[in-house]
Design a protein around this motif. Structure first.
Motif, PDB file in Angstrom:
ATOM      1  N   LEU A   1      47.408  44.888  54.526  1.00  0.00           N
ATOM      2  CA  LEU A   1      47.721  43.654  54.698  1.00  0.00           C
ATOM      3  C   LEU A   1      48.985  43.829  53.861  1.00  0.00           C
ATOM      4  N   TYR A   2      49.118  43.821  52.582  1.00  0.00           N
ATOM      5  CA  TYR A   2      50.248  43.642  51.818  1.00  0.00           C
ATOM      6  C   TYR A   2      51.437  44.658  52.160  1.00  0.00           C
ATOM      7  N   LEU A   3      50.925  45.985  52.533  1.00  0.00           N
ATOM      8  CA  LEU A   3      51.805  46.828  52.779  1.00  0.00           C
ATOM      9  C   LEU A   3      52.624  46.651  54.294  1.00  0.00           C
ATOM     10  N   HIS A   4      51.863  46.213  55.178  1.00  0.00           N
ATOM     11  CA  HIS A   4      52.345  45.649  56.656  1.00  0.00           C
ATOM     12  C   HIS A   4      53.384  44.516  56.225  1.00  0.00           C
ATOM     13  N   GLY A   5      52.747  43.548  55.307  1.00  0.00           N
ATOM     14  CA  GLY A   5      53.824  42.601  55.233  1.00  0.00           C
ATOM     15  C   GLY A   5      55.119  42.803  54.621  1.00  0.00           C
ATOM     16  N   VAL A   6      55.082  43.819  53.585  1.00  0.00           N
ATOM     17  CA  VAL A   6      56.288  44.147  53.419  1.00  0.00           C
ATOM     18  C   VAL A   6      57.255  44.872  54.284  1.00  0.00           C
ATOM     19  N   ARG A   7      56.564  45.850  55.143  1.00  0.00           N
ATOM     20  CA  ARG A   7      57.144  46.439  56.325  1.00  0.00           C
ATOM     21  C   ARG A   7      57.603  45.539  57.364  1.00  0.00           C
ATOM     22  N   THR A   8      57.085  44.474  57.584  1.00  0.00           N
ATOM     23  CA  THR A   8      57.498  43.401  58.434  1.00  0.00           C
ATOM     24  C   THR A   8      58.663  42.838  57.990  1.00  0.00           C
ATOM     25  N   ALA A   9      58.577  42.303  56.605  1.00  0.00           N
ATOM     26  CA  ALA A   9      59.912  41.666  56.251  1.00  0.00           C
ATOM     27  C   ALA A   9      61.215  42.170  56.425  1.00  0.00           C
ATOM     28  N   PHE A  10      61.049  43.499  56.496  1.00  0.00           N
ATOM     29  CA  PHE A  10      62.472  44.380  56.607  1.00  0.00           C
ATOM     30  C   PHE A  10      62.355  44.967  58.022  1.00  0.00           C
ATOM     31  N   GLY A  11      61.468  44.606  58.730  1.00  0.00           N
ATOM     32  CA  GLY A  11      61.424  45.188  60.432  1.00  0.00           C
ATOM     33  C   GLY A  11      61.108  46.467  60.463  1.00  0.00           C
ATOM     34  N   LEU A  12      60.416  47.242  59.461  1.00  0.00           N
ATOM     35  CA  LEU A  12      60.069  48.411  59.685  1.00  0.00           C
ATOM     36  C   LEU A  12      58.993  48.641  60.622  1.00  0.00           C
TER      37      LEU A  12
ATOM     38  N   LEU B   1      56.324  30.234  52.358  1.00  0.00           N
ATOM     39  CA  LEU B   1      55.202  30.602  53.309  1.00  0.00           C
ATOM     40  C   LEU B   1      54.007  29.581  53.493  1.00  0.00           C
ATOM     41  N   LEU B   2      54.093  28.626  52.524  1.00  0.00           N
ATOM     42  CA  LEU B   2      53.183  27.554  52.807  1.00  0.00           C
ATOM     43  C   LEU B   2      53.820  26.448  53.923  1.00  0.00           C
ATOM     44  N   ILE B   3      55.082  26.541  54.091  1.00  0.00           N
ATOM     45  CA  ILE B   3      55.489  25.498  55.206  1.00  0.00           C
ATOM     46  C   ILE B   3      55.429  26.332  56.619  1.00  0.00           C
ATOM     47  N   ALA B   4      55.521  27.749  56.389  1.00  0.00           N
ATOM     48  CA  ALA B   4      55.343  28.727  57.877  1.00  0.00           C
ATOM     49  C   ALA B   4      53.954  28.449  58.229  1.00  0.00           C
ATOM     50  N   SER B   5      53.164  28.460  57.239  1.00  0.00           N
ATOM     51  CA  SER B   5      51.545  28.420  57.440  1.00  0.00           C
ATOM     52  C   SER B   5      51.068  27.173  58.154  1.00  0.00           C
ATOM     53  N   LEU B   6      51.926  26.349  58.342  1.00  0.00           N
ATOM     54  CA  LEU B   6      51.556  24.909  58.898  1.00  0.00           C
ATOM     55  C   LEU B   6      51.805  24.999  60.614  1.00  0.00           C
ATOM     56  N   THR B   7      52.606  25.784  60.894  1.00  0.00           N
ATOM     57  CA  THR B   7      52.527  25.837  62.463  1.00  0.00           C
ATOM     58  C   THR B   7      52.780  27.440  63.055  1.00  0.00           C
ATOM     59  N   GLY B   8      52.334  27.516  64.242  1.00  0.00           N
ATOM     60  CA  GLY B   8      52.512  28.834  64.757  1.00  0.00           C
ATOM     61  C   GLY B   8      53.595  28.884  65.622  1.00  0.00           C
ATOM     62  N   LYS B   9      54.717  28.137  65.550  1.00  0.00           N
ATOM     63  CA  LYS B   9      55.820  28.313  66.217  1.00  0.00           C
ATOM     64  C   LYS B   9      56.761  28.513  65.046  1.00  0.00           C
TER      65      LYS B   9
ATOM     66  N   VAL C   1      64.115  33.755  53.805  1.00  0.00           N
ATOM     67  CA  VAL C   1      62.752  33.180  53.805  1.00  0.00           C
ATOM     68  C   VAL C   1      62.534  32.605  55.179  1.00  0.00           C
ATOM     69  N   ALA C   2      63.310  31.860  55.817  1.00  0.00           N
ATOM     70  CA  ALA C   2      63.443  31.103  56.805  1.00  0.00           C
ATOM     71  C   ALA C   2      63.069  31.819  58.146  1.00  0.00           C
ATOM     72  N   VAL C   3      63.552  33.260  57.983  1.00  0.00           N
ATOM     73  CA  VAL C   3      63.148  34.265  59.266  1.00  0.00           C
ATOM     74  C   VAL C   3      61.928  35.099  58.886  1.00  0.00           C
ATOM     75  N   VAL C   4      61.862  35.508  57.568  1.00  0.00           N
ATOM     76  CA  VAL C   4      60.574  36.517  57.512  1.00  0.00           C
ATOM     77  C   VAL C   4      59.449  35.569  57.298  1.00  0.00           C
ATOM     78  N   ALA C   5      59.178  34.596  56.469  1.00  0.00           N
ATOM     79  CA  ALA C   5      57.996  33.844  56.263  1.00  0.00           C
ATOM     80  C   ALA C   5      57.227  33.812  57.499  1.00  0.00           C
ATOM     81  N   PRO C   6      57.898  33.112  58.848  1.00  0.00           N
ATOM     82  CA  PRO C   6      57.220  32.613  59.997  1.00  0.00           C
ATOM     83  C   PRO C   6      56.702  34.033  60.748  1.00  0.00           C
ATOM     84  N   GLU C   7      57.464  35.323  60.551  1.00  0.00           N
ATOM     85  CA  GLU C   7      57.071  36.568  60.956  1.00  0.00           C
ATOM     86  C   GLU C   7      55.842  36.993  60.129  1.00  0.00           C
ATOM     87  N   LEU C   8      55.761  36.567  58.948  1.00  0.00           N
ATOM     88  CA  LEU C   8      54.528  36.940  58.267  1.00  0.00           C
ATOM     89  C   LEU C   8      53.371  36.306  58.813  1.00  0.00           C
ATOM     90  N   VAL C   9      53.264  34.814  58.988  1.00  0.00           N
ATOM     91  CA  VAL C   9      51.964  34.292  59.159  1.00  0.00           C
ATOM     92  C   VAL C   9      52.159  33.470  60.528  1.00  0.00           C
TER      93      VAL C   9
END
Length: 293
Positions: free
Chosen positions: A30-41, A187-195, A94-102
């Motif tokens: 999960l951690y490694l996938h999150g780091v890769r997702t942050a950079f679009g890998l 990440l807390l803010i992003a976790s409050l909505t699925g949009k 953060v505004a772009v990546v955090a929603p992608e993560l959660v």
């Protein structure tokens, strides 16, 4: 009596006989996938555009600062100042990546699949948080390392390189401070909505719309209010902690104007710790609630 018409088809399903991994490998994945997702890998080219545009900008700034130092023999910005200068890019990252993560997982409803594995409910948000912290630290720390390598080749003697390293380490620590606080809040803010659009807008609003509060408090007639104004916004809170702990690395110009913290430097540190602790606690509570559905 009619003959049976049912037919049993062998479609090749077999029992899994390989090793069954436990909690630690799942958390690491999960951690490694999150780091890769942050950079679009591992994702589409479209998903790589924004993160690598930001990476390109911060690297170009680092290269420019290194080149100017080599050309003129003067430090354009310290390693700690680099983190401050790039803070506005960190907000949008953060505004772009955090929603992608959660937010994507919330919207697609895949969380029950995660929690059906040997994964405690707290591991999912912690892995995502650590992934975002790592991505932000790399975003700010890698250019600092590039600046250090560029400086090391222009210095005379190992003693000068060692002194430069002692300047780099607080800068990396300061970058880590930016990463932890921004990742926790975002990440807390992003976790409050699925949009994802709502999550991104909420993150930008919290980081940018708290800045006028700092400006208002800083012009009040109360000196205490002026000195504590920075705690009202995450960016100025981080800068306040930095000024309290490493003032000489952030304020290099004797004539420069720096926020007056008065005797409240430790208050900035305590508020920063409390903010991170509160965000992590609320994040864990959020996913306990999601898992209970």
């Amino acid at each position: 009596m009619p003959e049976p018409t049912g037919v049993i088809h062998d479609i090749g399903y077999q029992r899994y006989t390989g090793p069954r991994l436990g909690r630690r490998p799942v958390f690491g994945a999960l951690y490694l996938h999150g780091v890769r997702t942050a950079f679009g890998l591992g994702r589409s080219a479209k998903a790589k555009i924004f993160p690598w545009l930001v990476v390109g900008i911060v690297l170009m700034v680092a290269v420019a600062a290194t080149a100017m130092r080599a050309q003129f023999g003067q430090v354009v910005m310290t390693y700690a100042q680099f983190a401050d200068a790039m803070s506005w890019l960190v907000i949008f990252f953060v505004a772009v990546v955090a929603p992608e993560l959660v937010s994507r997982d919330l919207r697609s409803g895949v969380l029950p699949l995660y929690f059906s594995r040997p994964l405690p409910r707290s591991d999912y948000p912690v892995a995502k948080l650590l992934a975002l912290v790592t991505a932000l630290w790399l975003l700010l720390g890698a250019p600092q390392l590039l600046m250090f390598l560029g400086a090391a080749f222009t210095l005379d003697g190992l003693g000068a390189v060692w002194d430069e390293l002692l300047d780099l380490l607080p800068g990396l620590l300061y970058a880590g401070m930016w990463a932890v606080i921004f990742a926790s809040v975002g990440l807390l803010i992003a976790s409050l909505t699925g949009k994802r659009a709502f999550a991104a807008g909420g993150i930008v609003a919290v980081f940018l719309m708290t800045t006028p509060i700092v400006g208002t408090l800083s012009i009040l007639p109360s000196q205490t209010a002026n000195q504590l104004a920075g705690v009202a916004s995450p960016p100025t809170l981080v800068q306040g902690v930095g000024i309290w702990t490493m003032r000489d690395l952030l304020i290099t110009d004797p004539d420069g104007v720096a926020p007056d913290l008065g005797p409240y430097g430790p208050v900035y540190g305590l508020v920063a710790v409390a903010l991170v602790a509160a965000c992590v606690a609320l994040l864990l509570a959020r996913y306990r609630k999601v898992a209970a559905r």
